[in-house]
Design a protein around this motif. Structure first.
Motif, mmCIF file in Angstrom:
data_model
loop_
_atom_site.group_PDB
_atom_site.id
_atom_site.type_symbol
_atom_site.label_atom_id
_atom_site.label_comp_id
_atom_site.label_asym_id
_atom_site.label_seq_id
_atom_site.Cartn_x
_atom_site.Cartn_y
_atom_site.Cartn_z
ATOM 1 N N ALA B 303 -3.787 -4.800 -12.288
ATOM 2 C CA ALA B 303 -2.346 -4.875 -12.046
ATOM 3 C C ALA B 303 -1.952 -5.791 -10.892
ATOM 4 N N GLN B 304 -2.888 -6.180 -10.045
ATOM 5 C CA GLN B 304 -2.571 -6.994 -8.863
ATOM 6 C C GLN B 304 -1.493 -6.376 -7.982
ATOM 7 N N ARG B 305 -1.407 -5.057 -8.006
ATOM 8 C CA ARG B 305 -0.566 -4.361 -7.043
ATOM 9 C C ARG B 305 -1.207 -2.997 -6.790
ATOM 10 N N GLY B 306 -0.995 -2.491 -5.586
ATOM 11 C CA GLY B 306 -1.671 -1.257 -5.222
ATOM 12 C C GLY B 306 -0.781 -0.050 -5.360
ATOM 13 N N ASN B 307 -1.327 1.098 -4.975
ATOM 14 C CA ASN B 307 -0.572 2.336 -4.984
ATOM 15 C C ASN B 307 -0.544 2.949 -3.587
ATOM 16 N N LEU B 308 0.379 3.873 -3.380
ATOM 17 C CA LEU B 308 0.660 4.375 -2.040
ATOM 18 C C LEU B 308 -0.459 5.181 -1.370
ATOM 19 N N PRO B 309 -1.248 5.994 -2.078
ATOM 20 C CA PRO B 309 -2.239 6.802 -1.362
ATOM 21 C C PRO B 309 -3.180 5.990 -0.472
ATOM 22 N N VAL B 310 -3.623 4.832 -0.939
ATOM 23 C CA VAL B 310 -4.520 4.017 -0.112
ATOM 24 C C VAL B 310 -3.769 3.450 1.100
ATOM 25 N N ILE B 311 -2.508 3.129 0.912
ATOM 26 C CA ILE B 311 -1.713 2.635 2.042
ATOM 27 C C ILE B 311 -1.668 3.702 3.136
ATOM 28 N N GLU B 312 -1.409 4.935 2.729
ATOM 29 C CA GLU B 312 -1.351 6.042 3.689
ATOM 30 C C GLU B 312 -2.694 6.206 4.403
ATOM 31 N N ASP B 313 -3.766 6.109 3.635
ATOM 32 C CA ASP B 313 -5.109 6.271 4.185
ATOM 33 C C ASP B 313 -5.424 5.176 5.212
#
Lengths: 91, 416
Positions: B303-313
């Motif tokens: 998808a070439q875009r991430g999701n929020l849980p890793v950002i929080e981590d």
């Protein structure tokens, strides 16, 4: 990303642990040649698009799920129990 | 045009009106000796070294978007050669040496900055592991220094030393490590390859591989068919898709890795630091933004875009290490697609199909490897034998049991 757990409802993906491709089946007995085991352990289809994969709902019902997801959009089509449940059996 | 202080002076006097494009926007020819698929760092470096080291200049690099639009534009620009295992150490050290001479070699300012890479340790066991790694590096001729807590504090005084569950005890420092301007790597290699006759073909997506009697003969693209005697895949993130066109499966899964940049601030940190208690690393760009990152998202994705849980981590790790960064705003973040191989190490090898070569599986350590990857891949393509420092990166190592598991976390891509 929220996964629609059939037992718990839609939950944040953080509650789950990812395992990977749900399609490979472990070769058994005479079928378990070196080549077949190599294929099972290491080789992957890794498709761009529709993908059946295993998730474990560790912070919820402790069930293994087969989630059908689009790897290009992260859109989830379905989430089903990995094993049709027998009462009380570990999934 | 050769870039120099004189060319800059001449352009300055002429009002900067005479600068030419750095490379030709080539249209694909009908046939090439070597076709490199993938206009990222590794593909462009491969084409450049094919021309400069092996005299093969009838080469095209074809790229589905614009050059540098994939992973060479996504990374956190860190270079280092602090590896432990025999299969890895000479390869990454070769890469480091190429970085050290890169700008003179390609006549392009890639802003190679050897500001040091400092890996922090937080326990006795981790100190011992880093001492072992440092010793292995020094035995292989790579620089390494084990620092105690006060030496680390003198370098980076603003971290959280006293409290928390993971107090900093010291660090392993490679002073020759550092960072490089990533876009300039793509542009510099493209320009240097172009000057030696390589065609850089952008907006040209491969839609099929032509294979006759077990040998590649060319590719189908969105800009028509192109013939080639040898075809080299350097499309990290999409290796499985290209390999599938040749009927192959690979020991690779594609995962998203995110990166982050804060707002620009005055010079705060003059080295690269990795946090040993979590997965977090940070450096400061020359524009002033803190560049940092952490884990992969951990499930298959294109998808070439991430999701929020890793950002929080990642933000939690940042705050644990360096509470002061809580005052900064994140300016932007982005995701790229990584080839996560089953042992966490790359593949530079022939494929079972004649004339088809594979450069893949860089996990998220591909940027630092760019020059050596191109160097070794060009050697393999030109001479049909692996380069001495890349002999361990074989495709068949999973069947022979010679896996290179640098992090010691097992053969699953979701753990690397």
């Amino acid at each position: 990303m929220r996964i629609p757990c059939p037992y718990c409802g839609a939950r944040d993906a953080q509650e789950f642990t990812y395992l990977g491709d749900a399609n490979p089946k472990r070769p058994d007995r005479m079928e378990a040649t070196e080549a077949a085991m190599f294929d099972y352990v290491y080789q992957r289809d890794n498709p761009a698009g529709r993908f059946r994969e295993l998730w474990y709902h560790g912070a919820g019902c402790h069930a293994w799920l087969v989630v059908t997801r689009d790897t290009k959009t992260h859109a989830i089509e379905a989430a089903e129990p990995a094993k049709p449940s027998k009462a009380g059996a570990a999934a | 045009m050769r870039y120099s202080v004189f060319s800059l002076l001449a352009q300055t006097l002429a009002g900067h009106k005479g600068w030419k494009p750095a490379w030709r926007d080539a249209a694909p020819k009908h046939e090439y000796d070597v076709l490199v698929i993938g206009g990222g760092g590794h593909g462009l470096a491969t084409a450049y070294y094919l021309a400069s080291q092996h005299g093969i200049s009838n080469v095209a690099v074809i790229e589905k978007g614009y050059i540098g639009s994939g992973n060479v534009g996504r990374n956190t620009t860190i270079i280092r050669s602090n590896y432990l295992l025999p299969g890895n150490t000479p390869f990454y050290e070769h890469s480091m040496k190429l970085w050290e001479g890169l700008e003179q070699d390609i006549n392009y300012n890639a802003m190679v900055s050897q500001r040091g890479v400092l890996n922090l340790y937080h326990s006795d066991a981790q100190r011992d592991a880093y001492a072992r790694r440092g010793n292995a590096m020094r035995l292989a001729g790579v620089d390494a220094e084990l620092l105690d807590r006060e030496q680390v504090r003198a370098m980076v005084p603003f971290f959280n030393y006293e409290t928390g569950r993971f107090p900093i005890q010291g660090g392993l420092l490679q002073r020759r490590g550092g960072s490089v301007r990533h876009d300039a790597v793509a542009w510099g290699y493209a320009r240097a390859a172009d000057q030696r006759g390589v065609d850089i073909v952008q907006n040209c997506e491969v839609t099929g591989l032509s294979i006759e009697n077990g040998r590649v003969t060319g590719v189908e693209t969105s800009r028509g068919p192109i013939k080639a005697k040898k075809i080299a895949l350097a499309v990290a993130g999409n290796s499985s898709r290209l390999a599938a066109m040749a009927g192959m499966r690979l020991p690779i899964e594609s995962h998203v890795l995110q990166a982050f940049v804060s707002e620009g601030v005055k010079p705060l940190i003059d080295t690269v630091v990795t946090y040993g208690a979590g997965h977090f690393y940070v450096s400061q760009s020359d524009k002033g933004g803190l560049v940092f990152g952490g884990d992969i998202d951990g499930y298959n994705s294109y998808a070439q875009r991430g999701n929020l849980p890793v950002i929080e981590d990642v933000m939690e790790s940042a705050m644990a290490l360096w509470p002061g960064v809580g005052r900064l705003r994140v300016l932007r973040h982005w995701g790229g697609i990584m080839d996560m191989s089953m042992d966490g190490s790359p593949i530079i090898d022939h494929t079972p199909i004649d004339g088809l070569y594979l450069n893949a599986g860089w996990c998220y350590g591909g940027f630092k490897a760019t020059p050596a990857s191109g160097w070794c891949f060009a050697h393999l393509i030109a001479r049909d034998e692996p380069h001495p420092v890349a002999t361990a990166f074989r495709l068949d190592r999973f069947t022979t049991g010679r896996v290179i598991d640098e992090k010691g976390v097992g053969a699953q891509p979701n753990l690397h």
